[in-house]
Scaffold this active site. Structure first.
Site, PDB file in Angstrom:
ATOM      1  N   ARG A  20       0.397  -1.375   0.072  1.00  5.15           N
ATOM      2  CA  ARG A  20      -0.613   0.051   0.246  1.00  5.15           C
ATOM      3  C   ARG A  20       0.822   1.238  -0.021  1.00  5.15           C
ATOM      4  NH1 ARG A  20      -2.176  -0.331   4.999  1.00  5.15           N
ATOM      5  NH2 ARG A  20      -3.213   1.813   4.862  1.00  5.15           N
ATOM      6  N   GLU A  48       4.842 -12.235  17.941  1.00  6.56           N
ATOM      7  CA  GLU A  48       3.763 -12.146  17.623  1.00  6.56           C
ATOM      8  C   GLU A  48       2.479 -12.323  18.337  1.00  6.56           C
ATOM      9  OE1 GLU A  48       3.903 -10.744  14.235  1.00  6.56           O
ATOM     10  OE2 GLU A  48       6.073 -10.599  14.105  1.00  6.56           O
ATOM     11  N   LYS A  50      15.647 -22.333   9.964  1.00  2.88           N
ATOM     12  CA  LYS A  50      16.770 -21.916  10.006  1.00  2.88           C
ATOM     13  C   LYS A  50      18.463 -22.942  10.108  1.00  2.88           C
ATOM     14  CE  LYS A  50      15.527 -17.443  12.005  1.00  2.88           C
ATOM     15  NZ  LYS A  50      15.104 -16.697  13.080  1.00  2.88           N
TER      16      LYS A  50
END
Length: 433
Positions: free
Chosen positions: A46, A190, A205
């Site tokens: 955006r 999160e 990883k």
């Protein structure tokens, strides 16, 4: 030398810092590279979204595909993450003659082979230092500094969220849910912490580290994965009683198998490690990677493993290297997968274990438990008996055994009348007290 054009895909926490450093350090970067570095454009979702850095409006675009297809772009920096559209954009960039710098651990761990093959076919660079452990330089040492050595083991704390949670459980006595909530409040975790606490991030990883260290293609699906959501306060207390600490480790190592060949064991799971081990002192959201090789011996890399600025530092390091190659008309080393080693299943992987048992307080318990271990080929290194009556407990630390042997042992223990509960089963690295 004409200015080198750089396209950046993504302008979130990492991308915005990459753009900031490119703009603020343009003079130094030009001197280090041997040519000016100019932003060709920044692809965003955006145009009006709030950002941490002021990007010149004429550089912003929502047409990521058009940006990577421009014939004047020399290097594409991909920091949008995820599988698609990142994979398609990276492949398009390579096909159109641009080298690529990415921080996309999930994509590399799932389909790195496709990306490396495309880079080789195009004769372009694909660099990805920022995909593992943020600002810590670990991939380049494995790929370049230790290229003449034989790496035998890579073991590390590669997820800051889980390390923060386990550190708070250890140092403050917090429960898992309490420590997770604190990590979320501070921005370390999160709103949906699954990728971190269930080990998905660390497994990706681990796959990248194993691929580089052992010159074999390892994907995330090859990595055995356990998270920390089942780690309890009792586990942490038991570790403390043995002079140890619980950490979520990514471990990749070479193991000898039948016929004398080496196979790759890659896994992510909680372990108990003695407080004397260098990784035990890694606190809060920091990362560290411990490397063992035949000639160099033991090496440790430590620092901030996440965050916009630390990760952007790794991205810019790759960008400078790739830009220097463009100026010199060359490219760096590509994928090294010549060894093509087999993966060792977790059931055949040999580790050591800490097992805590609630037992009946009566004669013969220790002998019966020892027999259960012996019947499944698991020898006991140490055993500690604690408490009386309803609080009677045995704590057993085994010698090395396979995961399958230990699982069979635990199943047998659960079926014994004298064992009220198997309260903790955790793998061990290093010598516990």
């Amino acid at each position: 030398m004409r200015p080198l054009k750089v396209a950046v895909l993504g302008c979130g926490s990492v991308g915005s810092q990459v753009v900031r450093l490119l703009l603020e350090q343009a003079g130094d970067l030009a001197a280090r590279v041997g040519a000016p570095i100019e932003l060709a454009g920044v692809a965003v979702r955006r145009l009006d979204a709030p950002r941490d850095v002021d990007v010149p409006p004429d550089l912003l675009t929502t047409d990521a595909q058009g940006l990577v297809a421009r014939d004047d772009v020399d290097v594409v920096v991909e920091v949008i993450g995820g599988i698609e559209p990142a994979r398609g954009l990276i492949l398009s960039a390579l096909e159109n003659g641009a080298s690529v710098v990415t921080a996309n651990k999930a994509l590399l761990a799932e389909d790195g082979a496709t990306l490396f093959e495309a880079a080789e076919k195009a004769g372009r660079d694909l660099y990805y230092e920022a995909a593992v452990a943020g600002a810590i330089p670990i991939l380049r040492p494995l790929r370049e500094s230790l290229a003449g050595d034989r790496v035998t083991k890579v073991m590390g704390i590669v997820n800051g969220t889980t390390n923060y949670i386990l550190d708070k459980m250890d140092t403050q006595g917090s429960g898992f849910d309490e420590a997770l909530a604190e990590a979320q409040e501070l921005g370390y975790a999160e709103a949906d912490p699954t990728a971190d606490v269930e080990g998905f991030d660390a497994a990706a990883k681990a796959a990248i580290l194993a691929s580089l260290a052992f010159h074999s293609r390892v994907t995330a699906s090859d990595v055995h994965r356990e998270g920390i959501s089942e780690v309890t306060a009792a586990d942490v207390a038991s570790a403390q009683a043995m002079g140890s600490v619980v950490k979520l480790l990514a471990i990749a190592e070479l193991r000898s198998v039948a016929g004398g060949d080496d196979a790759v064991s890659a896994r992510v799971h909680p372990v108990m490690i003695p407080r004397s081990h260098p990784l035990a002192s890694v606190r809060e959201a920091f990362n560290a990677v411990f490397v063992e090789s035949e000639a160099a011996g033991q090496l440790m890399f430590y620092g901030r493993g996440a965050g916009g600025s630390p990760t952007a530092s790794a991205v810019l390091g790759d960008l400078v290297t790739v830009a220097r190659n463009v100026v010199a008309g060359t490219k760096g080393a590509g994928e090294s997968a010549y060894a093509d080693r087999a993966m060792l299943p977790m059931g055949e992987t040999i580790t050591r274990y800490h097992v805590s048992l609630d037992v009946a307080d009566k004669a013969g318990v220790l002998a019966a438990v020892a027999t259960a271990f012996a019947d499944h080929g698991v020898s006991i290194q140490t055993v500690r008996q604690e408490g009386r009556d309803a609080d009677a407990q045995l704590v057993v630390v085994s010698h090395e055994a396979t995961d399958a042997q230990l699982a069979a042992t635990v199943e047998a223990l659960r079926g014994m009348d004298i064992v009220r509960d198997v309260t903790s089963v955790m793998r061990v690295e290093g010598e516990l007290a």
